[in-house]
Design a protein around this motif. Structure first.
Motif, PDB file in Angstrom:
ATOM      1  N   ALA A 195      29.659  -4.138  20.327  1.00 49.85           N
ATOM      2  CA  ALA A 195      28.862  -4.556  21.478  1.00 49.85           C
ATOM      3  C   ALA A 195      27.468  -5.010  21.054  1.00 49.85           C
ATOM      4  O   ALA A 195      26.931  -6.006  21.571  1.00 49.85           O
ATOM      5  CB  ALA A 195      28.758  -3.411  22.480  1.00 49.85           C
ATOM      6  N   LEU A 196      26.863  -4.300  20.108  1.00 48.87           N
ATOM      7  CA  LEU A 196      25.545  -4.688  19.611  1.00 48.87           C
ATOM      8  C   LEU A 196      25.593  -6.063  18.963  1.00 48.87           C
ATOM      9  O   LEU A 196      24.732  -6.920  19.205  1.00 48.87           O
ATOM     10  CB  LEU A 196      25.045  -3.654  18.598  1.00 48.87           C
ATOM     11  CG  LEU A 196      24.622  -2.290  19.143  1.00 48.87           C
ATOM     12  CD1 LEU A 196      24.522  -1.275  18.009  1.00 48.87           C
ATOM     13  CD2 LEU A 196      23.290  -2.389  19.867  1.00 48.87           C
ATOM     14  N   GLY A 216      20.385  -4.800  24.571  1.00 47.22           N
ATOM     15  CA  GLY A 216      21.602  -4.416  23.863  1.00 47.22           C
ATOM     16  C   GLY A 216      21.600  -4.745  22.394  1.00 47.22           C
ATOM     17  O   GLY A 216      22.660  -4.812  21.761  1.00 47.22           O
ATOM     18  N   LYS A 238      26.132   6.669  17.195  1.00 46.47           N
ATOM     19  CA  LYS A 238      26.202   5.823  18.387  1.00 46.47           C
ATOM     20  C   LYS A 238      26.129   4.348  18.014  1.00 46.47           C
ATOM     21  O   LYS A 238      26.810   3.509  18.617  1.00 46.47           O
ATOM     22  CB  LYS A 238      25.072   6.193  19.355  1.00 46.47           C
ATOM     23  CG  LYS A 238      25.190   5.536  20.716  1.00 46.47           C
ATOM     24  CD  LYS A 238      24.121   6.059  21.672  1.00 46.47           C
ATOM     25  CE  LYS A 238      24.242   5.389  23.033  1.00 46.47           C
ATOM     26  NZ  LYS A 238      23.200   5.874  23.975  1.00 46.47           N
ATOM     27  N   ASP A 284      29.554   3.501  16.811  1.00 48.25           N
ATOM     28  CA  ASP A 284      30.504   3.426  17.931  1.00 48.25           C
ATOM     29  C   ASP A 284      30.321   2.145  18.739  1.00 48.25           C
ATOM     30  O   ASP A 284      31.290   1.611  19.293  1.00 48.25           O
ATOM     31  CB  ASP A 284      30.330   4.639  18.861  1.00 48.25           C
ATOM     32  CG  ASP A 284      30.722   5.956  18.188  1.00 48.25           C
ATOM     33  OD1 ASP A 284      31.433   5.912  17.162  1.00 48.25           O
ATOM     34  OD2 ASP A 284      30.303   7.012  18.691  1.00 48.25           O
ATOM     35  N   ASN A 285      29.074   1.659  18.806  1.00 46.76           N
ATOM     36  CA  ASN A 285      28.763   0.484  19.634  1.00 46.76           C
ATOM     37  C   ASN A 285      28.533  -0.778  18.805  1.00 46.76           C
ATOM     38  O   ASN A 285      27.984  -1.748  19.305  1.00 46.76           O
ATOM     39  CB  ASN A 285      27.516   0.757  20.480  1.00 46.76           C
ATOM     40  CG  ASN A 285      27.733   1.855  21.501  1.00 46.76           C
ATOM     41  OD1 ASN A 285      28.827   1.994  22.033  1.00 46.76           O
ATOM     42  ND2 ASN A 285      26.699   2.637  21.762  1.00 46.76           N
ATOM     43  N   ARG A 286      28.955  -0.756  17.539  1.00 45.40           N
ATOM     44  CA  ARG A 286      28.652  -1.885  16.649  1.00 45.40           C
ATOM     45  C   ARG A 286      29.150  -3.220  17.213  1.00 45.40           C
ATOM     46  O   ARG A 286      28.425  -4.225  17.186  1.00 45.40           O
ATOM     47  CB  ARG A 286      29.265  -1.633  15.268  1.00 45.40           C
ATOM     48  CG  ARG A 286      29.018  -2.748  14.261  1.00 45.40           C
ATOM     49  CD  ARG A 286      29.504  -2.374  12.876  1.00 45.40           C
ATOM     50  NE  ARG A 286      28.712  -1.288  12.319  1.00 45.40           N
ATOM     51  CZ  ARG A 286      27.572  -1.476  11.667  1.00 45.40           C
ATOM     52  NH1 ARG A 286      27.089  -2.693  11.488  1.00 45.40           N
ATOM     53  NH2 ARG A 286      26.914  -0.450  11.183  1.00 45.40           N
TER      54      ARG A 286
END
Length: 354
Positions: free
Chosen positions: A328-329, A300, A321, A324-326
Motif C-alpha cells: 500500500a505504501l 500514505g 507495520k 505489513d503495509n509495504r
C-alpha cells in the motif's frame, strides 16, 4: 546571467541549491554562493562545486524567545547586511535565490536595497523565521508542501513540490553491496538521523540492534563523530557521513528510518522507499518535522513514530507495520505528485524573475 545562491545552517538549507547549480552551469549561467563563514554549507558547496565562488558573511542566530544573545546577534545581522552589500555590489547578480536559514536574512535585505530580484524557497509546511522575515523583501516564495500556501499572504507563493537531485537515481546495487559487505539475500534497513546526526535515533537503533539484525542488514549513518567502533557485527555498517556513496546505498535499501526533514523525505518518496519517520520533537524544534511527517503519513507514504514514543517495542512494531503495509505504501508513492525537476525549477526562476 548570474545567480547568487544563499542558504545554510543545515544540509536541508543547501540541498535545493546543490540541485540547481549544475543545471545553471549547463545553461552557462554563472553561480556564486553566499553563506556563513564556517557553516555546514561552506564545506558542502566548496567541496562539491570548486568553480563556484563562495563568500562567507557574518550571520546571527534568530531566536523566537528572549535571550541576551539576541542583542549581539542583531549586530551580527547588521554586519552581515554590509558584508552582503559588498558581495552583491561586486558580483552584480541578476537574481538571488534563497533556500533559508539565518544567513539568508542579511543577503535578502541587501538584495532589496540594491533592487535585485529575490526568490525564496520554503521546504517545510510552515515557514521558518528566516523565511518569514525574507518574505517581506522577496518577490516570490516557492513551497514544497501545498498546505504552505495558506501561511503566505498576498499570492506571493507558488507550490512546486519537492525538488530532488538527479544523482540520487544513479545508484548501483553492486557498488552498494561492495561498500557495505552485505548480501542481496536479506533486506536492508537504512537509518539516517539528519545532516548532523541524532543521538536519540542512534541510541534507539543500537539498543535494539540484535532484534533488528534478525530481520535486516543495517546501514547506519550516524552523523560526524557519532560512530561506535565497539559495535562491529556482521550485517551492521556504520558511516559518519556519506556523499558520493549515498545513491549506491539507496540502491540496496528496502526500508528507511529517518528524521523528517523535507528534502530527505522527498528523496525517499522519489525513490519509492517505504519509510518510518521519527520527527524532531518540540523540545528541539518549532515542530516543522512533525508537520512534514504528519502530511506524509496522511498521504500514505510513511509510518510515523514520535520521538517520545521511541522504545524497543514501538520501534519493532512500527517497522513490522511498514512491512505489513509495504504494498500500500509503494502504491501510494507511485501515485504521488511529480515534483519539479531541477531543470524545470531553474526555468521557473528565470521566467518569474524576467
Amino acid at each position: 546571467m548570474k545567480i547568487a545562491f544563499t542558504g545554510g545552517g543545515s544540509i536541508g538549507h543547501v540541498a535545493v541549491n546543490m540541485a540547481l547549480i549544475p543545471e545553471a552551469a549547463k545553461h552557462q549561467i554563472e553561480c556564486i554562493y553566499i553563506g556563513s563563514k564556517a557553516g555546514i554549507e561552506k564545506e558542502a558547496i566548496t567541496s562539491q562545486f570548486p568553480d563556484v565562488k563562495y563568500y562567507g558573511i557574518s550571520s546571527g542566530k534568530l531566536r523566537r524567545y528572549f535571550s541576551l544573545d539576541n542583542a549581539k546577534d542583531i549586530l551580527k545581522v547588521q554586519k552581515g547586511v554590509f558584508d552582503a552589500l559588498n558581495v552583491l555590489r561586486k558580483e552584480r547578480p541578476d537574481i538571488v535565490f534563497s533556500k533559508g536559514g539565518f544567513v539568508t536574512v542579511p543577503v535578502i535585505i541587501a538584495a532589496r536595497m540594491l533592487k535585485i530580484k529575490t526568490i525564496i524557497h520554503e521546504s517545510d509546511v510552515t515557514p521558518g523565521l528566516a523565511n518569514k522575515i525574507g518574505l517581506k523583501f522577496a518577490m516570490k516564495c516557492y513551497t514544497t508542501f501545498e498546505e504552505t500556501l495558506k501561511y503566505i499572504p498576498g499570492g506571493k507563493a507558488d507550490f512546486v513540490g519537492g525538488v530532488v537531485r538527479d544523482d540520487i537515481f544513479t545508484g548501483d546495487k553492486n557498488t552498494g553491496y561492495e561498500l557495505t559487505g552485505f548480501s542481496p539475500d536479506k533486506q536492508v534497513l537504512l537509518v539516517m538521523g539528519g545532516s548532523l546526526g541524532s543521538k536519540t535515533v542512534n541510541t534507539a537503533i543500537r539498543s535494539h540492534l540484535d532484534a533488528l539484525l534478525r530481520h535486516y542488514q543495517v546501514i547506519h549513518i550516524t552523523g560526524q563523530g557519532l560512530t561506535d567502533q565497539q559495535l562491529d557485527r556482521p550485517g551492521y555498517k556504520q558511516f559518519e557521513f556519506v556523499k558520493d556513496e549515498l545513491p549506491h546505498l539507496f540502491a540496496i535499501t528496502d526500508t528507511i528510518v529517518s528524521r523528517a526533514g523535507s528534502n530527505a523525505i522527498y528523496e525517499f518518496l522519489a525513490l519509492r522507499k517505504p519509510m518510518l519517520l521519527v520527527p524532531l520533537g518540540l523540545d528541539q524544534s518549532r515542530g516543522d518535522q512533525i508537520d512534514n511527517a504528519r502530511i506524509f503519513e496522511q498521504e500514505g507514504y510513511a509510518g510515523v513514530l514520535q520521538e517520545n514514543e521511541l522504545t524497543s517495542a514501538t520501534l519493532m512494531a512500527a517497522l513490522q507495520k511498514i512491512e505489513d503495509n509495504r504494498a500500500a505504501l509503494t502504491a501510494a508513492m507511485n501515485e504521488a505528485y511529480t515534483s519539479f525537476t531541477p531543470e524545470a525549477l531553474l526555468q521557473k526562476i528565470l521566467d518569474d524573475a524576467s
